[in-house]
Motif scaffolding. Structure first.
Motif, PDB file in Angstrom:
ATOM      1  N   GLN A 100     -47.347  -4.618 -46.856  1.00  0.00           N
ATOM      2  CA  GLN A 100     -47.371  -3.230 -47.303  1.00  0.00           C
ATOM      3  C   GLN A 100     -47.982  -3.126 -48.697  1.00  0.00           C
ATOM      4  OE1 GLN A 100     -46.872  -1.189 -45.026  1.00  0.00           O
ATOM      5  NE2 GLN A 100     -45.419  -1.991 -43.548  1.00  0.00           N
ATOM      6  N   ARG A 101     -47.368  -2.458 -49.653  1.00  0.00           N
ATOM      7  CA  ARG A 101     -48.001  -2.271 -50.962  1.00  0.00           C
ATOM      8  C   ARG A 101     -47.333  -3.122 -52.041  1.00  0.00           C
ATOM      9  NH1 ARG A 101     -52.749  -0.404 -51.670  1.00  0.00           N
ATOM     10  NH2 ARG A 101     -52.186   0.746 -53.575  1.00  0.00           N
ATOM     11  N   SER A 102     -46.856  -4.279 -51.617  1.00  0.00           N
ATOM     12  CA  SER A 102     -46.107  -5.144 -52.532  1.00  0.00           C
ATOM     13  C   SER A 102     -46.898  -5.521 -53.770  1.00  0.00           C
ATOM     14  CB  SER A 102     -45.707  -6.422 -51.799  1.00  0.00           C
ATOM     15  OG  SER A 102     -45.192  -7.365 -52.711  1.00  0.00           O
ATOM     16  N   ARG A 103     -46.212  -5.618 -54.888  1.00  0.00           N
ATOM     17  CA  ARG A 103     -46.867  -5.989 -56.149  1.00  0.00           C
ATOM     18  C   ARG A 103     -46.646  -7.460 -56.511  1.00  0.00           C
ATOM     19  NH1 ARG A 103     -42.438  -2.308 -57.640  1.00  0.00           N
ATOM     20  NH2 ARG A 103     -40.999  -3.382 -59.016  1.00  0.00           N
ATOM     21  N   ASP A 104     -45.988  -8.226 -55.642  1.00  0.00           N
ATOM     22  CA  ASP A 104     -45.759  -9.645 -55.889  1.00  0.00           C
ATOM     23  C   ASP A 104     -46.729 -10.473 -55.035  1.00  0.00           C
ATOM     24  OD1 ASP A 104     -43.370  -8.880 -57.442  1.00  0.00           O
ATOM     25  OD2 ASP A 104     -42.597  -8.324 -55.455  1.00  0.00           O
ATOM     26  N   THR A 128     -49.459   2.778 -46.635  1.00  0.00           N
ATOM     27  CA  THR A 128     -50.199   1.532 -46.825  1.00  0.00           C
ATOM     28  C   THR A 128     -51.636   1.698 -46.339  1.00  0.00           C
ATOM     29  OG1 THR A 128     -48.235   0.150 -46.704  1.00  0.00           O
ATOM     30  CG2 THR A 128     -50.322  -0.895 -46.109  1.00  0.00           C
ATOM     31  N   SER A 177     -53.557  -0.061 -57.829  1.00  0.00           N
ATOM     32  CA  SER A 177     -52.379   0.799 -57.585  1.00  0.00           C
ATOM     33  C   SER A 177     -52.753   2.239 -57.888  1.00  0.00           C
ATOM     34  CB  SER A 177     -51.214   0.354 -58.468  1.00  0.00           C
ATOM     35  OG  SER A 177     -51.527   0.613 -59.826  1.00  0.00           O
ATOM     36  N   GLN A 226     -39.160  -0.315 -51.495  1.00  0.00           N
ATOM     37  CA  GLN A 226     -39.377  -1.770 -51.492  1.00  0.00           C
ATOM     38  C   GLN A 226     -40.084  -2.202 -52.774  1.00  0.00           C
ATOM     39  OE1 GLN A 226     -37.654  -3.236 -49.373  1.00  0.00           O
ATOM     40  NE2 GLN A 226     -37.431  -1.983 -47.561  1.00  0.00           N
ATOM     41  N   ARG A 227     -41.145  -2.979 -52.716  1.00  0.00           N
ATOM     42  CA  ARG A 227     -41.787  -3.493 -53.937  1.00  0.00           C
ATOM     43  C   ARG A 227     -43.116  -2.802 -54.193  1.00  0.00           C
ATOM     44  NH1 ARG A 227     -39.305  -5.963 -57.721  1.00  0.00           N
ATOM     45  NH2 ARG A 227     -41.043  -7.384 -58.132  1.00  0.00           N
ATOM     46  N   SER A 228     -43.194  -1.531 -53.816  1.00  0.00           N
ATOM     47  CA  SER A 228     -44.457  -0.797 -53.917  1.00  0.00           C
ATOM     48  C   SER A 228     -44.990  -0.759 -55.356  1.00  0.00           C
ATOM     49  CB  SER A 228     -44.245   0.633 -53.423  1.00  0.00           C
ATOM     50  OG  SER A 228     -45.361   1.421 -53.747  1.00  0.00           O
ATOM     51  N   ARG A 229     -46.300  -0.827 -55.440  1.00  0.00           N
ATOM     52  CA  ARG A 229     -46.925  -0.781 -56.764  1.00  0.00           C
ATOM     53  C   ARG A 229     -47.490   0.596 -57.108  1.00  0.00           C
ATOM     54  NH1 ARG A 229     -50.446  -4.226 -53.414  1.00  0.00           N
ATOM     55  NH2 ARG A 229     -52.505  -3.278 -53.266  1.00  0.00           N
ATOM     56  N   ASP A 230     -47.274   1.587 -56.226  1.00  0.00           N
ATOM     57  CA  ASP A 230     -47.753   2.944 -56.473  1.00  0.00           C
ATOM     58  C   ASP A 230     -46.577   3.821 -56.922  1.00  0.00           C
ATOM     59  OD1 ASP A 230     -50.356   2.171 -55.319  1.00  0.00           O
ATOM     60  OD2 ASP A 230     -49.189   2.080 -53.457  1.00  0.00           O
ATOM     61  N   ARG A 231     -46.868   4.860 -57.680  1.00  0.00           N
ATOM     62  CA  ARG A 231     -45.778   5.693 -58.171  1.00  0.00           C
ATOM     63  C   ARG A 231     -46.173   7.169 -58.266  1.00  0.00           C
ATOM     64  NH1 ARG A 231     -43.096   2.186 -57.122  1.00  0.00           N
ATOM     65  NH2 ARG A 231     -41.168   1.381 -58.028  1.00  0.00           N
ATOM     66  N   GLU A 263     -35.572  -7.519 -57.323  1.00  0.00           N
ATOM     67  CA  GLU A 263     -34.890  -6.523 -58.153  1.00  0.00           C
ATOM     68  C   GLU A 263     -33.735  -7.149 -58.921  1.00  0.00           C
ATOM     69  OE1 GLU A 263     -35.783  -2.410 -55.657  1.00  0.00           O
ATOM     70  OE2 GLU A 263     -33.729  -3.191 -55.800  1.00  0.00           O
ATOM     71  N   LEU A 318     -44.609  -1.697 -63.880  1.00  0.00           N
ATOM     72  CA  LEU A 318     -43.659  -2.222 -62.896  1.00  0.00           C
ATOM     73  C   LEU A 318     -43.672  -3.753 -62.946  1.00  0.00           C
ATOM     74  CD1 LEU A 318     -44.740   0.092 -59.963  1.00  0.00           C
ATOM     75  CD2 LEU A 318     -42.643   0.290 -61.308  1.00  0.00           C
ATOM     76  N   THR A 357     -43.991   4.186 -44.078  1.00  0.00           N
ATOM     77  CA  THR A 357     -44.390   3.001 -44.836  1.00  0.00           C
ATOM     78  C   THR A 357     -45.798   2.560 -44.458  1.00  0.00           C
ATOM     79  OG1 THR A 357     -42.070   2.341 -44.879  1.00  0.00           O
ATOM     80  CG2 THR A 357     -43.700   0.647 -45.429  1.00  0.00           C
ATOM     81  N   THR A 375     -36.980  -7.666 -51.569  1.00  0.00           N
ATOM     82  CA  THR A 375     -36.804  -6.567 -52.515  1.00  0.00           C
ATOM     83  C   THR A 375     -35.530  -6.774 -53.321  1.00  0.00           C
ATOM     84  OG1 THR A 375     -38.045  -5.010 -51.167  1.00  0.00           O
ATOM     85  CG2 THR A 375     -36.428  -4.077 -52.688  1.00  0.00           C
ATOM     86  N   LEU A 405     -53.963  -6.256 -58.610  1.00  0.00           N
ATOM     87  CA  LEU A 405     -53.822  -5.464 -57.392  1.00  0.00           C
ATOM     88  C   LEU A 405     -54.009  -3.992 -57.729  1.00  0.00           C
ATOM     89  CD1 LEU A 405     -50.639  -7.267 -56.089  1.00  0.00           C
ATOM     90  CD2 LEU A 405     -52.950  -7.492 -55.168  1.00  0.00           C
TER      91      LEU A 405
END
Lengths: 401, 401, 401, 401
Positions: free
Chosen positions: D26-30, C303, C4, C26-31, D307, D2, C299, D303, C2
């Motif tokens: 959204q931007r989930s990594r799972d 996205t 990021s 939440q579980r975002s993959r961006d930082r 986590e 992550l 959010t 989440t 995915l």
């Protein structure tokens, strides 16, 4: 000319105040002509404030005022029976505040007093007369929500204003007697006053205040047709006075909010004066009610009472209704003790004696009983079906609705 | 005895119906004794339905009924002047529906008619008499929201019931004359009827209907103290009748909802009967109003009018108010044409002539002007400060509030 | 895997905080991998709190961080142009907070910077991305409310948190630049971004605070198809943050409430901690919002931005949109001075150039134009009709609908 | 980098759909990497729609997919035990939908399975994770409403989508198992999961549908500290999906509305497309929800789950919680039969074993117990007092507050 009435008002507490505000309100042609209070100071002050020519601290004197033809009983619960007896003996029309008695036995004696003398008797259950409730009852009668399955009535606030309410002996109970009597009669009106209340289950507890009576209570009332009434009362609610009714029917739903969310919202950093009965704060977001005596049903209630007197008909709320309410409350207190459902014991039942169970969703489809139909997001129609012989439940998608 | 009144009702349309429902409502001691309609059929039917002994299709005959002492004008706009003239000549108290005239000039002639003859004259602007509005006005007078900065009044629905409203000549305009007159007077009451309306800016357009008059309009009214009124009117709104007022003050906020969200919510799959004036549907979620004539202000309006007559005082809403409203509407139509702010032209101004600008947030802190103070999530207090000499704006965190 | 992104965050104020909360939520993959602040203390504290490995007080250094591929501009308005120039020169994707510039001229230069270098550029107008707004826009596209006639967007609170907002030079204006930019873009989305904004009429005043910029403003925007946008902004609103949108269409209505009435109501006598951004009180009835960054659109906004970068497509909100907003704001300020409608001046218009006027209610009945149809309480159908030749308007009752 | 997870999704019904929407949102990594359905068609279609590389109709194969480390159980109730056994044997983290089992005995076996193998196990009770609920729970923990006295949780709609829900054997019950499990766990969270549920009283009936299970139920749950939980569930509610929670505390009140009144109101004459899960109509006033998966708690739930896995800690909702819920439901069904309060039977209780009764309003005044204090309209303070020795209750007016 238009018929009008002269009234003896018994009691100068909050309820006497609300009643007199209503009776003297707008362009009313009826007037309080004598007021009674146990305290001379309060009697005098009340008479002066409301332009009432005569006052008494003697109950019999007040009831027997020669000019008045109607006696309104706005006294503490333990004085209702005595006041009604005096008024019945005087042959006057009697309007008595809620609850009718402290127990069903007391209420039955009060009922017998007026029925044996034949005087007009009206039960002042104002909350079934709120304009919203009247219109909702009409809509239900018109079939707007189908058969009523469930009615919730909730009345909670931070506790009553006068000392006697908090005294178990004078009041006959706590929050259930004080507030539950409203809820029960509201529920009866929504489900149908002709439908017999069969049994009740009730929880009551004293959670917050140092008193002997309950300050919180919840009750379920099962009616002969299967419908369920649910009341919730509390003297420990924070945030104002929460008066809400909810009704679920087979074809619709009704939600009434009589106080905290009626379309009047005000944020204030302070200074707006008296806001509303039992408001719990004076700053921040407040939710006042426009015309309290109208919104609480007092206006329509007295109109119905006086029109009933003038027309020689029964009012919408009678002493018999008050007796039924007391019988339900009695069963509630028994249930709170026994921790099981308790029958509602009525010496006299004047409603229907044979009622059908509520007719639910009874449709057939292709030889099956239809359990549910639902339109799906893609436009197809989904049917849940029950095989009439095996009882097996399956689902089927069909093209057209 | 309690004073009462005998009324000639001119007009049997929706407004005549609402007025009569109110006048004959609850325990009122006043009665309509003669009704006028241009149509004999409607006059007869109305008289029969409301138990009115006499009817006319002759305006002068109706006005001059020897028993009546009050004339209520519920006629189309273009007939107000004639009706008021007849009633003033008859020396009777006159209550005239909104708007007073089609233009300020017409309204001024009507005002002069009653002032020159000295008869009692009340302007039937019901929406400033709704119980919520009366209580909100009292709260504002008590200082609950500080100085009023802005008042929005919105009245929109799907269009009026009778043909003459849609005719530019008979009505004198479209949605602005029909609905804006309510909004403008509501705004004046909230901002202060003593504060002069100085100028207006208005947009008007015919977006949906095949008519000559506007079916949508928005206006801003600037008052002498800097406060702003904002009205929004429409004959093309979908979803029922949207009657809302919002008021912003230096210390608080008021939101009033008179129709679509008043604590009565009903879902129905059909069958509940007549729901409410101008409801846009008959199934699904509906939002009825309890007692329409009370919620719309008719009850309190007539109480004020008759009490004013009895007490020999002015009512809350006078013909002069009606004239001011017409003058503002005239300026609105000029502005909609000129596309710029237009002055409100008043031949006579009876309010305050010198008013201060609204006093805002004027506090000092450590030699600076305080612009804002705010509590932060961590409990510190953040101050935005302005240097009095340089004008530079800085922020500072302080420990204590 | 995915895709990021690694981000340089410019700014550590409230907006930088909300952006980073969202980006790391939440579980975002961006930082965020580097943060810039003018203050070393704030940069360090922010980096530590949000687990960001590097910080800078040098703007160029932050932008040119070799690990990051996206630059988010969360700086005061007067620094946007410089930051965008640096990021465009670095060839990085740029996401810029609202408003794009202080004026249309500045916004145009910013737009040209990114278009000449070809970097990805997204305009961070969060309030068009709220889940409610996205769903409402979809419903409008599906035809749920017909043609949009009017859109009201209101954003008011008690004023911004940081000093620079209150400084006319750094901010480029007051409440209109700060809050009106949201409202204008919301309005454009509801009415259709393809429809050209033609002219504006605006009132602005400084009613409460000791500042040079306006603390209150109201504007009307007329679009090429006749639709009207209406915005209301204030820095003096009491009671929390009032974020509401209302949309009227020929076939329906939409009301969105983003903050004060979202289904979360709490009465407290004190002690519940941080309630919500810009809540005006800490006790009494409070109306918190569940997940602020979701409800405010952050959010879904990020996205869309990152998905647009990944897919090589334009985001929903572009720098061109930011430029149009600034052009409308410029016209607003001109109108507030000239007191008349002012044209919206756009050097470049990328939307539709020929649009039809809104199609209203165009039906015929028996040779007449149908003005209105309405079901009466007695079940009959009332038609208001216009004679096509004479223009005369009449009414007719018919039996069937 | 992550941490992220690869998931096997068991089930492709509505719950599998909502779970996958959330997991891929959204931007989930799972990501879901394998999906199982009993039907090959549905498995294939689901895999294609959600870009899932592998699908199975064999449960063991799906669970044992070598790439996935997490198994999500979204199957009908009667398949939970088998699915959890397979996943526990495979040593994978297990997230199981509600209810955990059909009975407490089944739930206990499921709990033992995961505890004996030591795998991570999360109970997917989404409705305690709604953003509003999480914030409300935080406010309660901060003391905003004092001690919680009562919590009402209501979940009603027109019935579930799939056939197996309506089958008593597969589902293990009707509306109480389906919806009551949500309500019960919401109530436990508000009152405190550490407080033991002692006994329940429950009414259940089949009022509308031709099924063996109940389609309506109401239950009361008494907790060890005296607090009361109240749930209301129905499969016959009309008007959409009614999800509301109400909490009363000694110092405040919380009302949450998750669906029908969340600040999004739309009137439509038709055509807006899919509105919301279980909306009961397509025209008229509709009340859509913005982002359903966020508002229903799915986003925050996953989440927390992931986590928790990453941090090696317990999630907010565990299988033990699921077991307690089933034990309460078992007691409800016993009570519905016995018509009396029934004890909640828990083989293992992991919460507090000795709790104080709720501390109410315990203040003294002048040697009396204070029963109530209230500010009267005239500004005086009224005290209701109880004599500590005689128990007599009196009232007293004092000048100062």
């Amino acid at each position: 000319m238009l018929p009008s009435h002269k009234i003896t008002m018994l009691g100068t507490g909050l309820i006497g105040l609300f009643y007199t505000m209503t009776l003297h309100g707008q362009r009313s042609r009826d007037r309080v002509r004598r007021v009674y209070s146990r305290s001379e100071d309060r009697a005098k002050a009340f008479a002066e404030k409301w332009d009432i020519p005569r006052w008494s601290t003697d109950l019999a004197e007040a009831v027997n005022d020669p000019e008045t033809d109607v006696v309104v009983v706005g006294l503490p619960n333990h004085l209702h029976e005595q006041a009604v007896r005096l008024a019945a003996e005087a042959g006057k029309a009697i309007l008595c505040t809620k609850p009718l008695g402290r127990t069903a036995a007391e209420a039955k004696r009060i009922l017998d007093l007026v029925e044996s003398t034949g005087v007009f008797a009206g039960y002042l259950e104002d909350l079934v007369y709120t304009p919203k409730t009247l219109k909702a009852l009409q809509a239900i009668e018109n079939g707007a929500i189908g058969d009523v399955l469930w009615a919730r009535s909730r009345e909670t606030h931070s506790g009553p204003h006068s000392d006697w309410f908090w005294d178990l002996d004078q009041a006959g109970g706590g929050a259930i007697v004080d507030l539950g009597c409203h809820c029960i009669e509201i529920i009866r009106n929504f489900i149908g006053k002709d439908i017999r209340p069969v049994e009740v289950m009730c929880w009551a507890d004293t959670l917050v205040h140092p008193i002997d009576a309950e300050d919180n209570g919840i009750g379920l009332i099962r009616f002969a047709n299967g419908a369920i009434g649910q009341f919730e009362v509390s003297w420990s609610f924070r945030g104002g006075m929460d008066l809400r009714d909810e009704v679920a029917g087979t074809e619709g739903t009704i939600w009434l909010n009589h106080f905290l969310r009626t379309g009047f919202e005000m944020f204030t950093s302070g200074g707006g004066g008296y806001v509303a009965e039992k408001a719990d704060q004076e700053t921040g977001w407040l939710f006042p009610v426009g015309d309290e005596v109208s919104e609480l049903g007092y206006t329509d209630m007295f109109t119905d009472m006086f029109e009933a007197i003038d027309a020689g008909r029964e009012p919408m709320e009678t002493f018999y209704d008050g007796y039924v309410v007391n019988a339900i409350i009695d069963a509630c207190y028994r249930s709170a003790q026994s921790k099981q459902w308790e029958p509602v014991e009525l010496d006299v039942w004047r409603g229907a004696t044979a009622v059908d169970q509520i007719k639910g969703f009874k449709q057939d489809y292709d030889g099956h009983q239809l359990v549910k139909r639902e339109r799906m997001p893609d436009g197809t129609l989904k049917l849940i079906l029950k095989n009439k012989e095996t009882g097996e439940i399956t689902q089927r998608f069909v093209e057209e609705g």
